[in-house]
Design an enzyme around this catalytic site. Sequence first.
Site, short mmCIF file in Angstrom:
data_model
loop_
_atom_site.label_atom_id
_atom_site.label_comp_id
_atom_site.label_asym_id
_atom_site.label_seq_id
_atom_site.Cartn_x
_atom_site.Cartn_y
_atom_site.Cartn_z
N ARG A 138 0.84 -1.21 0.00
CA ARG A 138 0.00 0.00 0.00
C ARG A 138 0.87 1.26 0.00
O ARG A 138 0.56 2.24 -0.68
CB ARG A 138 -0.95 -0.01 1.20
CG ARG A 138 -1.99 -1.12 1.10
CD ARG A 138 -3.00 -1.06 2.21
NE ARG A 138 -3.79 0.16 2.18
CZ ARG A 138 -4.50 0.62 3.20
NH1 ARG A 138 -4.53 -0.07 4.33
NH2 ARG A 138 -5.19 1.72 3.10
N HIS B 275 -7.06 7.14 12.22
CA HIS B 275 -6.57 5.76 12.05
C HIS B 275 -5.08 5.72 11.77
O HIS B 275 -4.57 4.71 11.28
CB HIS B 275 -7.34 5.05 10.92
CG HIS B 275 -8.78 4.77 11.27
ND1 HIS B 275 -9.70 4.29 10.37
CD2 HIS B 275 -9.45 4.90 12.44
CE1 HIS B 275 -10.88 4.14 10.96
NE2 HIS B 275 -10.75 4.51 12.21
N CYS C 261 7.20 1.86 17.30
CA CYS C 261 7.80 0.69 17.94
C CYS C 261 6.82 0.10 18.94
O CYS C 261 6.34 0.82 19.83
CB CYS C 261 9.10 1.09 18.64
SG CYS C 261 9.87 -0.28 19.51
N ASN D 294 -21.41 11.38 -0.70
CA ASN D 294 -20.88 10.03 -0.94
C ASN D 294 -21.33 9.55 -2.32
O ASN D 294 -22.23 10.13 -2.92
CB ASN D 294 -21.40 9.08 0.16
CG ASN D 294 -20.49 7.89 0.39
OD1 ASN D 294 -19.28 8.00 0.28
ND2 ASN D 294 -21.07 6.73 0.68
N LEU D 295 -20.70 8.48 -2.76
CA LEU D 295 -21.11 7.93 -4.05
C LEU D 295 -22.52 7.36 -3.97
O LEU D 295 -23.29 7.42 -4.92
CB LEU D 295 -20.12 6.82 -4.45
CG LEU D 295 -20.18 6.32 -5.88
CD1 LEU D 295 -19.94 7.46 -6.88
CD2 LEU D 295 -19.14 5.22 -6.10
N ALA E 297 -16.80 11.98 -5.48
CA ALA E 297 -16.30 13.04 -4.59
C ALA E 297 -15.67 14.19 -5.38
O ALA E 297 -15.82 15.35 -5.00
CB ALA E 297 -15.28 12.45 -3.61
N1 APR Z 1 -16.58 9.36 -4.41
C1 APR Z 1 -17.30 9.34 -3.27
N2 APR Z 1 -17.54 8.23 -2.56
C2 APR Z 1 -17.01 7.08 -3.02
C3 APR Z 1 -16.25 7.01 -4.21
C4 APR Z 1 -16.04 8.21 -4.91
N3 APR Z 1 -15.34 8.28 -6.04
N4 APR Z 1 -15.89 5.72 -4.40
C5 APR Z 1 -16.40 5.03 -3.39
N5 APR Z 1 -17.08 5.82 -2.56
C6 APR Z 1 -17.79 5.49 -1.32
C7 APR Z 1 -18.37 4.10 -1.31
O1 APR Z 1 -19.67 4.11 -1.88
C8 APR Z 1 -18.39 3.77 0.18
O2 APR Z 1 -19.61 4.20 0.78
O3 APR Z 1 -16.85 5.51 -0.27
C9 APR Z 1 -17.23 4.60 0.73
C10 APR Z 1 -16.00 3.78 1.11
O4 APR Z 1 -16.33 2.93 2.17
P1 APR Z 1 -15.26 1.92 2.80
O5 APR Z 1 -14.55 1.18 1.72
O6 APR Z 1 -15.96 1.12 3.82
O7 APR Z 1 -14.18 2.90 3.45
P2 APR Z 1 -14.25 3.64 4.87
O8 APR Z 1 -15.64 3.96 5.24
O9 APR Z 1 -13.27 4.73 4.82
O10 APR Z 1 -13.72 2.51 5.84
C11 APR Z 1 -13.53 2.82 7.20
O11 APR Z 1 -12.57 0.67 7.51
O12 APR Z 1 -11.21 -1.17 7.24
C12 APR Z 1 -11.29 0.10 7.43
O13 APR Z 1 -9.61 1.13 8.62
C13 APR Z 1 -10.23 1.10 7.37
O14 APR Z 1 -10.41 3.48 7.67
C14 APR Z 1 -11.02 2.35 7.11
C15 APR Z 1 -12.38 2.05 7.75
#
Ligand code: APR
Length: 249
Positions: A70, A122, A130, A216-217, A234
């Site tokens: 990553r 996070h 460490c 959000n999407l 976004a």
């Molecule tokens: N623009 C806006 N929103 C988007 C886009 C985009 N281009 N692409 C995806 N999304 C939205 C998805 O629809 C979804 O609702 O972003 C969201 C991403 O969700 P997750 O993958 O669950 O990510 P997140 O909510 O940040 O996860 C929280 O979970 O495992 C972990 O620690 C990790 O910080 C992370 C936490």
Amino acid sequence: MMQAQPNSFPPVPPTARIVILTGAGISQESGLETFRDPDGIWAKVRVEDVATPEAFARDPDRVHAFYNMRRARHRTSAVVPNAAHAALARLEREWPGDVLVVTQNVDSLHERAGTTKLIHMHGVHSQARCNGCGHVVPWDGDMSTANVCGGCGRAGGLRPHVVWFGEMPLEMSRIQEALSVCDLFISIGTSGNVYPAAGFVRLIRRIGQAHTVELNLEPSRGANLFAESCYGPASQIVPAYVDGLLNGA
Ligand code: APR
């Protein structure tokens, strides 16, 4: 398809204190995968194998390999802040009131875009911590069990300075304080699956007074808790929302 709903909220006063929560969705158009979309990270690897303290204790090489990958992806020239990161940096620069970004993302795209008032709840994958003495240092390359801590001189204990499942997110008291006094809370690009961030909108409804907005999407798990929402990529909806705020819409 962008959908704004509804448009009838009063203009936000320029003194309003704004807290913005961001998640993986804001970085998706910068070339970083989200976690829970169909092609997301958790569709390819299991949380229990790479993102818990137990996983690191059991198989540190595997956990290091995951974060090394990553970190390497993040270093490529293709991964740069997008228009949504830039819009939030602009909001911080131009909004007369306080603006605080609280991100769940471990990438550094917000700071690269120019945001300075930022909490990485996070952690970040560009730092090592460490496990033995807690010493934290910047870390841009690969990490392994052979690395020696600059603080205590021991090898084997360095880990990515990120918060794993089962661990306490960082700076929670500062975040709760900001949420309890803010006037506008905007949640961007997060699916609402992971607490405590997923509970911020509920917390505001209980103890705060902020107007709440989801950008959000698609509707997140807690979508019905927000007073206002706008759905789309976004890079389109965040600059448009910020324009509206700065123009007093
Ligand atoms: N623009 C806006 N929103 C988007 C886009 C985009 N281009 N692409 C995806 N999304 C939205 C998805 O629809 C979804 O609702 O972003 C969201 C991403 O969700 P997750 O993958 O669950 O990510 P997140 O909510 O940040 O996860 C929280 O979970 O495992 C972990 O620690 C990790 O910080 C992370 C936490």
